[in-house]
Design a protein around this motif. Structure first.
Motif, mmCIF file in Angstrom:
data_model
loop_
_atom_site.group_PDB
_atom_site.id
_atom_site.type_symbol
_atom_site.label_atom_id
_atom_site.label_comp_id
_atom_site.label_asym_id
_atom_site.label_seq_id
_atom_site.Cartn_x
_atom_site.Cartn_y
_atom_site.Cartn_z
ATOM 1 N N ALA A 156 0.830 -1.202 0.000
ATOM 2 C CA ALA A 156 0.000 0.000 0.000
ATOM 3 C C ALA A 156 0.866 1.254 0.000
ATOM 4 O O ALA A 156 1.975 1.281 0.540
ATOM 5 N N ALA A 157 0.312 2.300 -0.603
ATOM 6 C CA ALA A 157 0.836 3.661 -0.440
ATOM 7 C C ALA A 157 -0.081 4.349 0.562
ATOM 8 O O ALA A 157 -1.302 4.333 0.408
ATOM 9 N N SER A 158 0.503 4.933 1.596
ATOM 10 C CA SER A 158 -0.328 5.463 2.689
ATOM 11 C C SER A 158 -0.412 6.983 2.668
ATOM 12 O O SER A 158 0.481 7.680 2.194
ATOM 13 N N VAL A 159 -1.530 7.458 3.207
ATOM 14 C CA VAL A 159 -1.771 8.889 3.462
ATOM 15 C C VAL A 159 -2.169 8.964 4.926
ATOM 16 O O VAL A 159 -3.198 8.415 5.326
ATOM 17 N N LEU A 160 -1.362 9.651 5.771
ATOM 18 C CA LEU A 160 -1.546 9.591 7.216
ATOM 19 C C LEU A 160 -1.571 10.972 7.869
ATOM 20 O O LEU A 160 -0.785 11.280 8.759
ATOM 21 N N PRO A 161 -2.497 11.846 7.465
ATOM 22 C CA PRO A 161 -2.555 13.188 8.052
ATOM 23 C C PRO A 161 -3.250 13.187 9.413
ATOM 24 O O PRO A 161 -4.115 12.350 9.694
ATOM 25 N N VAL A 162 -2.870 14.134 10.248
ATOM 26 C CA VAL A 162 -3.522 14.358 11.538
ATOM 27 C C VAL A 162 -3.743 15.851 11.711
ATOM 28 O O VAL A 162 -2.867 16.659 11.412
ATOM 29 N N GLY A 163 -4.924 16.221 12.201
ATOM 30 C CA GLY A 163 -5.205 17.603 12.552
ATOM 31 C C GLY A 163 -5.549 17.698 14.025
ATOM 32 O O GLY A 163 -6.246 16.831 14.560
ATOM 33 N N MET A 164 -5.057 18.726 14.706
ATOM 34 C CA MET A 164 -5.283 18.875 16.148
ATOM 35 C C MET A 164 -6.469 19.790 16.428
ATOM 36 O O MET A 164 -6.687 20.788 15.745
ATOM 37 N N TRP A 165 -7.230 19.394 17.473
ATOM 38 C CA TRP A 165 -8.412 20.135 17.895
ATOM 39 C C TRP A 165 -8.246 20.484 19.367
ATOM 40 O O TRP A 165 -7.984 19.619 20.188
ATOM 41 N N ALA A 166 -8.387 21.774 19.689
ATOM 42 C CA ALA A 166 -8.244 22.224 21.073
ATOM 43 C C ALA A 166 -9.569 22.073 21.799
ATOM 44 O O ALA A 166 -10.290 23.045 22.060
ATOM 45 N N GLY A 167 -9.912 20.834 22.112
ATOM 46 C CA GLY A 167 -11.162 20.558 22.788
ATOM 47 C C GLY A 167 -11.307 19.074 23.021
ATOM 48 O O GLY A 167 -10.343 18.312 22.887
ATOM 49 N N SER A 168 -12.512 18.647 23.336
ATOM 50 C CA SER A 168 -12.746 17.255 23.697
ATOM 51 C C SER A 168 -12.788 16.355 22.470
ATOM 52 O O SER A 168 -13.003 16.813 21.337
ATOM 53 N N ARG A 169 -12.643 15.080 22.736
ATOM 54 C CA ARG A 169 -12.713 14.075 21.683
ATOM 55 C C ARG A 169 -14.099 14.053 21.045
ATOM 56 O O ARG A 169 -14.234 13.953 19.810
ATOM 57 N N ASP A 170 -15.129 14.123 21.864
ATOM 58 C CA ASP A 170 -16.493 14.118 21.331
ATOM 59 C C ASP A 170 -16.739 15.320 20.425
ATOM 60 O O ASP A 170 -17.361 15.198 19.360
ATOM 61 N N GLU A 171 -16.249 16.484 20.840
ATOM 62 C CA GLU A 171 -16.418 17.676 20.011
ATOM 63 C C GLU A 171 -15.698 17.515 18.687
ATOM 64 O O GLU A 171 -16.240 17.830 17.625
ATOM 65 N N ALA A 172 -14.466 17.021 18.742
ATOM 66 C CA ALA A 172 -13.683 16.851 17.517
ATOM 67 C C ALA A 172 -14.350 15.869 16.571
ATOM 68 O O ALA A 172 -14.348 16.063 15.351
ATOM 69 N N TRP A 173 -14.921 14.776 17.127
ATOM 70 C CA TRP A 173 -15.583 13.782 16.290
ATOM 71 C C TRP A 173 -16.787 14.398 15.573
ATOM 72 O O TRP A 173 -16.988 14.167 14.366
ATOM 73 N N GLY A 174 -17.560 15.195 16.284
ATOM 74 C CA GLY A 174 -18.692 15.849 15.655
ATOM 75 C C GLY A 174 -18.266 16.808 14.559
ATOM 76 O O GLY A 174 -18.859 16.837 13.468
ATOM 77 N N VAL A 175 -17.241 17.595 14.833
ATOM 78 C CA VAL A 175 -16.743 18.549 13.847
ATOM 79 C C VAL A 175 -16.209 17.816 12.620
ATOM 80 O O VAL A 175 -16.489 18.189 11.468
ATOM 81 N N LEU A 176 -15.438 16.753 12.845
ATOM 82 C CA LEU A 176 -14.819 16.024 11.736
ATOM 83 C C LEU A 176 -15.868 15.369 10.843
ATOM 84 O O LEU A 176 -15.834 15.524 9.611
ATOM 85 N N THR A 177 -16.800 14.613 11.438
ATOM 86 C CA THR A 177 -17.783 13.915 10.610
ATOM 87 C C THR A 177 -18.735 14.893 9.926
ATOM 88 O O THR A 177 -19.122 14.670 8.772
ATOM 89 N N ASP A 178 -19.089 15.985 10.609
ATOM 90 C CA ASP A 178 -19.933 16.996 9.961
ATOM 91 C C ASP A 178 -19.208 17.606 8.763
ATOM 92 O O ASP A 178 -19.804 17.795 7.692
ATOM 93 N N ALA A 179 -17.935 17.930 8.949
ATOM 94 C CA ALA A 179 -17.171 18.547 7.865
ATOM 95 C C ALA A 179 -16.995 17.602 6.682
ATOM 96 O O ALA A 179 -16.989 18.031 5.519
ATOM 97 N N LEU A 180 -16.871 16.310 6.974
ATOM 98 C CA LEU A 180 -16.732 15.322 5.899
ATOM 99 C C LEU A 180 -18.059 15.013 5.221
ATOM 100 O O LEU A 180 -18.085 14.427 4.132
ATOM 101 N N GLY A 181 -19.166 15.374 5.871
ATOM 102 C CA GLY A 181 -20.477 15.080 5.311
ATOM 103 C C GLY A 181 -20.844 13.613 5.403
ATOM 104 O O GLY A 181 -21.536 13.075 4.536
ATOM 105 N N ILE A 182 -20.388 12.946 6.490
ATOM 106 C CA ILE A 182 -20.668 11.521 6.679
ATOM 107 C C ILE A 182 -21.353 11.325 8.033
ATOM 108 O O ILE A 182 -21.211 12.159 8.931
ATOM 109 N N PRO A 183 -22.100 10.246 8.211
ATOM 110 C CA PRO A 183 -22.743 10.001 9.511
ATOM 111 C C PRO A 183 -21.713 9.724 10.587
ATOM 112 O O PRO A 183 -20.665 9.121 10.320
#
Length: 265
Positions: free
Chosen positions: A143-170
């Protein structure tokens, strides 16, 4: 000082012969296809290198402490070097199946080590699931991999909501559901959900190429790290990885309001 009594011990059953599974856990192309990019000198005492990001400080050298194909390999930091060690064993289970066992030792004492231990237990669980997918769907391929990480200054639950909303996925899709990213500025990404739990979705990808994908959020104290990790196969996969790596890193930085650090730690 490391505390050898504290270790991570995990196992996963995968498809493949011992020789096929050995390639996946003991060689550079194999390990790179389900974990992070690796180079390995395939001999006892050989040099190894793990790449956790683009910067020189993210290139972690190691040594092949034990080389006993196709059953046992151990990586450590080198002779006389204290720190983490990783022992892999491959045990045949018949019917073209093997049990892969990991013993990760060398953890020290104190709060910082406690946090690292907990983080690595969770991380290894994810990567071993990716090893299982690799052996089931892409054995012998690299495999060729793509392994980006972005940091969020807040809780894990908040970051998960922001990430999935931004991606447009459930945020909690069903296993077997096909999902497709619908996000302004994000590269194409789509696949079938093969696992979904708190703060993670695992995909068997069909876009931008065949492969595996992980949408995850990890906790780092008062911060959270959001990841879109892709392992892509074939010529289309190599092309997509080269094209989309920086795009995903930049997209995560913008989606999370800045602060993407470009690493996988």
């Amino acid at each position: 000082m490391g505390d050898e009594r504290r270790s991570i011990e995990l196992e996963v059953e995968v498809s493949g012969t011992p020789e096929e599974v050995w390639r996946a856990v003991a060689t550079g192309p194999g390990i790179s296809s389900w974990y992070v990019p690796h180079t390995v000198e395939e001999r006892a005492g050989g040099a190894a290198m793990a790449s956790f990001g683009p910067g020189p400080e993210m290139q972690i050298p190691g040594r092949v402490a034990v080389w006993a194909p196709p059953r046992r390999v151990c990586f450590d930091g080198g002779e006389g070097v204290e720190g983490l060690a990783f022992e892999w064993t491959v045990e045949p289970r018949g019917d073209n199946r093997c049990m892969v066992k990991l013993v990760n030792t060398g953890f020290g004492q104190g709060g910082e080590w406690d946090a690292q231990y907990d983080s690595m237990v969770e991380g290894w669980g994810l990567f071993l699931f990716n090893l299982k997918l690799h052996m089931e769907h892409f054995a012998g391929q690299t495999a060729a991999s793509v392994l980006p990480v972005g940091m969020w200054a807040g809780s894990r639950d908040e970051a998960w909501g922001v990430l999935t909303d931004a991606l447009g996925i459930p945020s909690a899709p069903a296993t077997g559901e096909r999902i497709e990213v619908n996000a302004l500025g994000a590269p194409p990404l789509a696949g079938t959900v093969v696992d979904a739990a708190a703060w993670r979705i695992v995909l068997l990808l069909d876009q931008p190429a065949p492969g595996t994908g992980f949408v995850t959020v990890e906790s780092y104290g008062e911060h959270a790290g959001a990841s879109v990790w892709l392992y892509l196969y074939g010529g289309d996969g190599t092309e997509a990885a080269e094209r989309d790596g920086a795009l995903w890193q930049n997209w995560l930085a913008e989606a999370l309001g800045g602060g993407a650090d470009g690493s996988t730690e």
